[in-house]
Write a protein that holds these residues in place. Sequence first.
Motif, mmCIF file in Angstrom:
data_model
loop_
_atom_site.group_PDB
_atom_site.id
_atom_site.type_symbol
_atom_site.label_atom_id
_atom_site.label_comp_id
_atom_site.label_asym_id
_atom_site.label_seq_id
_atom_site.Cartn_x
_atom_site.Cartn_y
_atom_site.Cartn_z
ATOM 1 N N TYR A 164 46.997 21.912 47.896
ATOM 2 C CA TYR A 164 46.118 22.328 46.794
ATOM 3 C C TYR A 164 45.122 23.377 47.297
ATOM 4 N N ASN A 165 44.484 23.107 48.436
ATOM 5 C CA ASN A 165 43.495 24.041 48.971
ATOM 6 C C ASN A 165 44.113 25.394 49.310
ATOM 7 N N GLU A 166 45.313 25.380 49.874
ATOM 8 C CA GLU A 166 45.978 26.640 50.186
ATOM 9 C C GLU A 166 46.323 27.396 48.915
ATOM 10 N N CYS A 167 46.731 26.677 47.876
ATOM 11 C CA CYS A 167 47.047 27.309 46.594
ATOM 12 C C CYS A 167 45.808 27.977 46.004
ATOM 13 N N VAL A 168 44.679 27.269 46.037
ATOM 14 C CA VAL A 168 43.423 27.839 45.527
ATOM 15 C C VAL A 168 43.048 29.087 46.316
ATOM 16 N N MET A 169 43.114 28.992 47.635
ATOM 17 C CA MET A 169 42.692 30.089 48.494
ATOM 18 C C MET A 169 43.545 31.345 48.277
ATOM 19 N N THR A 170 44.867 31.170 48.282
ATOM 20 C CA THR A 170 45.741 32.338 48.161
ATOM 21 C C THR A 170 45.784 32.873 46.726
ATOM 22 N N SER A 171 45.786 31.986 45.750
ATOM 23 C CA SER A 171 45.873 32.428 44.358
ATOM 24 C C SER A 171 44.636 33.194 43.919
ATOM 25 N N VAL B 133 31.670 37.750 46.227
ATOM 26 C CA VAL B 133 31.286 36.432 46.767
ATOM 27 C C VAL B 133 32.498 35.503 46.748
ATOM 28 N N SER B 134 33.675 36.083 46.924
ATOM 29 C CA SER B 134 34.921 35.320 46.783
ATOM 30 C C SER B 134 35.020 34.183 47.790
ATOM 31 N N ASP B 135 34.544 34.403 49.016
ATOM 32 C CA ASP B 135 34.661 33.347 50.022
ATOM 33 C C ASP B 135 33.931 32.085 49.572
ATOM 34 N N GLY B 136 32.736 32.248 49.029
ATOM 35 C CA GLY B 136 31.965 31.100 48.567
ATOM 36 C C GLY B 136 32.604 30.402 47.392
ATOM 37 N N ILE B 137 33.157 31.177 46.466
ATOM 38 C CA ILE B 137 33.808 30.590 45.287
ATOM 39 C C ILE B 137 35.046 29.807 45.709
ATOM 40 N N ILE B 138 35.866 30.405 46.551
ATOM 41 C CA ILE B 138 37.066 29.739 47.033
ATOM 42 C C ILE B 138 36.698 28.448 47.751
ATOM 43 N N SER B 139 35.681 28.497 48.589
ATOM 44 C CA SER B 139 35.248 27.321 49.318
ATOM 45 C C SER B 139 34.822 26.205 48.374
ATOM 46 N N ASP B 140 34.112 26.548 47.304
ATOM 47 C CA ASP B 140 33.643 25.540 46.364
ATOM 48 C C ASP B 140 34.776 24.900 45.570
ATOM 49 N N LEU B 141 35.837 25.651 45.312
ATOM 50 C CA LEU B 141 36.955 25.109 44.545
ATOM 51 C C LEU B 141 37.928 24.307 45.407
ATOM 52 N N MET B 142 37.795 24.420 46.711
ATOM 53 C CA MET B 142 38.650 23.632 47.600
ATOM 54 C C MET B 142 38.125 22.196 47.687
ATOM 55 N N PHE B 143 39.047 21.257 47.830
ATOM 56 C CA PHE B 143 38.680 19.839 47.818
ATOM 57 C C PHE B 143 38.525 19.343 49.255
ATOM 58 N N VAL B 144 37.388 18.704 49.507
ATOM 59 C CA VAL B 144 37.125 18.152 50.840
ATOM 60 C C VAL B 144 37.228 16.639 50.751
ATOM 61 N N GLU B 145 38.174 16.093 51.496
ATOM 62 C CA GLU B 145 38.347 14.653 51.476
ATOM 63 C C GLU B 145 37.229 13.969 52.240
ATOM 64 N N GLU B 146 36.732 12.866 51.693
ATOM 65 C CA GLU B 146 35.633 12.099 52.324
ATOM 66 C C GLU B 146 36.160 11.416 53.590
#
Length: 377
Positions: A304-311, A364-377
Amino acid sequence: MAGIYIHIPFCKTRCVYCDFYSTTRNDLRQRYIGALCEELTLRRDYLQGEAVRTVYFGGGTPSQLEEQDFLQVFNTLSDVYGLSSCKEITLEANPDDLTEEYAAMLRRLPFNRISMGIQTFDDATLRLLNRRHNARQAIEAVERCRRHGFHNISIDLIYGLPGETDERWEHDLRQAVALGVEHISAYHLTYEEGTPLYRMLQAHRVDEVDEDSSVRFFTTLMDTLSAAGYEHYEISNFCKPGLHSRHNTSYWQGIPYLGCGPSAHSFDTRSREWNIASLEKYISAIGEKNRCYEKEELSPTTRYNECVMTSLRTRRGIDLPTLEARFGQSLSDYCNTMAAPYLRSGKLELQDNHLRLTREGIFVSDGIISDLMFVEE
């Protein structure tokens, strides 16, 4: 559909900024080509019968190979995978390698796209970077490839180089546009640890450009190429209509690809593999039919995170219905929730169920991409 990436690790000299795996051990070239063809054969089932649509020779400097080397590889590709469905076959090349004889030779081969590493048209900076060509050679190489029948030419440029000024960057862009190439990739210089350029930075022999200058350079890049008729289809890539890099686009769309050669990566949608970054060890292991590589199984969250980042790096953006179908309601809801503030601020937009960056959001794409990526607890 699928792609094949072929890593050619040979370079005459090393550029001071490069951290890709390469070697000046050209004496191993013939042994390497034999090992490469053996790996292509050994891994015939990796793509599970998918039709090969793109082949990309990267490096290193693939234009260090000779005609017989290419023929050996193409014969293997044709015999093992078939090239009848292949739409794009790219060769990365250095301008000084593209002599009249070499360009004519390439036309006898299946290549239909040339990607040329020019970086800048400023001769003093080219010398600093330890590039082997000058600006005139780069211009002549593009013109020569055109005369020999190549109608899909890409060039690489780097901005934010040491001593970069608005005037110098504008000159690089004007010259690139004047060449009429079909595709331009433009990357901001990064100082990769372990490279000679990084050591020069640490020794205060060169200075990084400041953030305001970087933003200005990128704005000039977008404005200049847009005015010249190029489509900004990925953050660092611009093309004339319909002439995007099909191979690189497959990476951004999560399409499977096989990577062969030392340090080459492969992706089958569920896992990623990468070969050892050593020419000698690679040749030895393949010779024993015991490929030396590492493998990572990709969890749904990682995918999912890779999809968000590349897309999100592409103009097409995230296909939200496809995202939900691939990763489920929970991650889809998470993406929409995290995107909401950026939609309200105008940094993201939603069109035809695709979530994508606006012009303001690109900065500010790096910040947006980072926020949409999911971080597992």
